[in-house]
Design an enzyme around this catalytic site. Structure first.
Site, PDB file in Angstrom:
ATOM      1  N   HIS A 198       5.025  -1.574  -1.895  1.00  0.00           N
ATOM      2  CA  HIS A 198       5.616  -1.007  -0.401  1.00  0.00           C
ATOM      3  C   HIS A 198       6.099  -2.537  -0.008  1.00  0.00           C
ATOM      4  O   HIS A 198       6.343  -3.600  -0.615  1.00  0.00           O
ATOM      5  CB  HIS A 198       4.395  -1.073   0.338  1.00  0.00           C
ATOM      6  CG  HIS A 198       3.198  -2.338   0.431  1.00  0.00           C
ATOM      7  ND1 HIS A 198       2.501  -2.571  -0.609  1.00  0.00           N
ATOM      8  CD2 HIS A 198       3.108  -3.189   1.525  1.00  0.00           C
ATOM      9  CE1 HIS A 198       1.899  -3.600  -0.351  1.00  0.00           C
ATOM     10  NE2 HIS A 198       2.301  -4.005   0.982  1.00  0.00           N
ATOM     11  N   HIS A 255       6.563  -5.365  -3.033  1.00  0.00           N
ATOM     12  CA  HIS A 255       5.385  -5.940  -3.844  1.00  0.00           C
ATOM     13  C   HIS A 255       4.267  -4.962  -4.040  1.00  0.00           C
ATOM     14  O   HIS A 255       4.177  -3.816  -3.141  1.00  0.00           O
ATOM     15  CB  HIS A 255       5.003  -7.113  -3.205  1.00  0.00           C
ATOM     16  CG  HIS A 255       4.643  -7.038  -1.584  1.00  0.00           C
ATOM     17  ND1 HIS A 255       5.251  -6.698  -0.579  1.00  0.00           N
ATOM     18  CD2 HIS A 255       3.504  -6.982  -1.070  1.00  0.00           C
ATOM     19  CE1 HIS A 255       4.731  -6.814   0.558  1.00  0.00           C
ATOM     20  NE2 HIS A 255       3.436  -6.852   0.396  1.00  0.00           N
ATOM     21  N   ARG A 265     -10.344 -10.238  -6.815  1.00  0.00           N
ATOM     22  CA  ARG A 265      -9.119 -10.704  -6.198  1.00  0.00           C
ATOM     23  C   ARG A 265      -9.543 -10.644  -4.597  1.00  0.00           C
ATOM     24  O   ARG A 265      -9.835  -9.613  -4.236  1.00  0.00           O
ATOM     25  CB  ARG A 265      -7.855  -9.983  -6.437  1.00  0.00           C
ATOM     26  CG  ARG A 265      -6.635 -10.602  -5.591  1.00  0.00           C
ATOM     27  CD  ARG A 265      -5.322 -10.121  -6.244  1.00  0.00           C
ATOM     28  NE  ARG A 265      -4.215 -10.451  -5.268  1.00  0.00           N
ATOM     29  CZ  ARG A 265      -3.651 -11.576  -5.186  1.00  0.00           C
ATOM     30  NH1 ARG A 265      -3.851 -12.279  -6.067  1.00  0.00           N
ATOM     31  NH2 ARG A 265      -2.431 -11.772  -4.392  1.00  0.00           N
TER      32      ARG A 265
END
Length: 329
Positions: A198, A255, A265
């Site tokens: 996106h 990205h 993460r």
């Protein structure tokens, strides 16, 4: 370890993709905020990549690590406790579902308003950590946008930053958690989508993550490359609104995030947006004589409303490009 209904999720074909192997990108522009040439380097990086790494930024590392610890404390709570802070409408806690149009990811998150700060059912220590961090990153966004204006020779130099300073600024803050997925090791050569590809709709995004990889950006040749993590630095993304305001000179970066098998993460992103009523048009000072706008005139509310009706990977700016622009791009 946080578990996001792993067996059921891995059976969902939308989360499993076969992505071409990506190289670690070693040419990411690294810009020292205190460098006398920072204004020129920022513009060059945004023209070429729409993305750069910012060092010597002045935000204390203690603010980053404190918020990361508080975020992990929240995400490690029992699911029933986390659900009390949701669902995201649009602000609040979300799990797997990204937006209202069917996009999903191996992710849980908190989306918070920053103007005024969102009041959620979260511990006071967490809220204090968020507010301190957001205030520091806002100041950083103002500084980056003013250096960018200097580099583009835009006057006054607060022409961009004033949109974020405005008390009506439509900005938000997002905490993402991508839990590890051990079952991923059995999917040889396949990938688990944490957050699908996106672009960010706003003016600018200020990203910080822990030292777990997963972020990838798309280059001009449409190849994907992996961004090495750096928990002490920020990564700056050009958003769609800034691409329009620069008449395409600065590019909004596409990205995505791939989830990992062993390490979680955590990322935290400030999205700097203008007031809802702000007209998003190319700024005259960035256009050469006789240059025409590539985009139709629209307000931030109109673009945001359109983006909310689209899928994550759609070319959302395509609806606002003039016909001649579509024909040449």
């Amino acid at each position: 370890m946080v578990v996001l209904s792993q067996p059921a999720a891995l059976g969902h074909c939308s989360l499993i993709k076969t992505c071409k192997p990506t190289a670690v990108f070693t040419r990411i522009p690294v810009i020292d905020l205190k460098d006398q040439e920072a204004k020129t380097l920022i513009v060059k990086a945004c023209e070429e990549y729409g993305f750069f790494k910012l060092v010597n930024h002045g935000v204390p590392i203690e603010l980053m690590t404190r918020l990361e610890a508080e975020a992990l404390s929240f995400f490690n709570l029992p699911q029933s406790e986390k659900d009390k802070a949701g669902p995201p409408t649009p602000f609040g806690y979300g799990n797997k579902r990204i937006g209202p149009n069917g996009d999903i990811g191996w992710i849980e998150y908190l989306l918070l308003n920053t103007n005024p700060p969102t009041s959620l059912n979260t511990p006071e220590n967490f809220r204090c950590a968020v507010n301190e961090y957001v205030q520091a990153v806002k100041r950083l966004a103002f500084e980056v946008l003013e250096l960018m204006a200097d580099g583009l020779k835009i006057e006054p130099r607060d022409a961009l930053s004033r949109l974020l300073r405005d008390e009506r600024s439509d900005s938000c803050f997002r905490l993402n958690h991508y839990p590890p997925c051990p079952e991923l090791q059995a999917l040889s050569g396949r990938n688990l989508i944490g957050f699908g590809e996106h672009t960010d709709p706003q003016i600018i995004s200020i990203l910080r993550s822990n030292n777990t990889s997963g972020l990838q950006i798309c280059l001009r040749d449409r190849s994907w490359v992996s961004v090495p993590p750096d928990e002490t630095s920020f990564f700056i993304n050009v958003g769609d609104a800034l691409q329009v305001m620069s008449n395409g000179r600065l590019r909004s970066v596409r990205h995505r995030v791939l989830a990992g098998s062993m390490k979680s993460r955590v990322s935290m992103i400030y999205f700097g947006g203008p007031p809802l009523s702000e007209k998003i048009v190319p700024m005259p000072s960035v256009m050469i004589e006789g240059e025409e706008s590539l985009y139709k005139e629209f307000t931030w509310w109109e673009y945001k409303n359109s983006a909310c009706k689209s899928r994550l990977g759609d070319n959302r700016l395509g609806l606002f490009q003039k016909t001649t622009a579509n024909a040449t791009q």
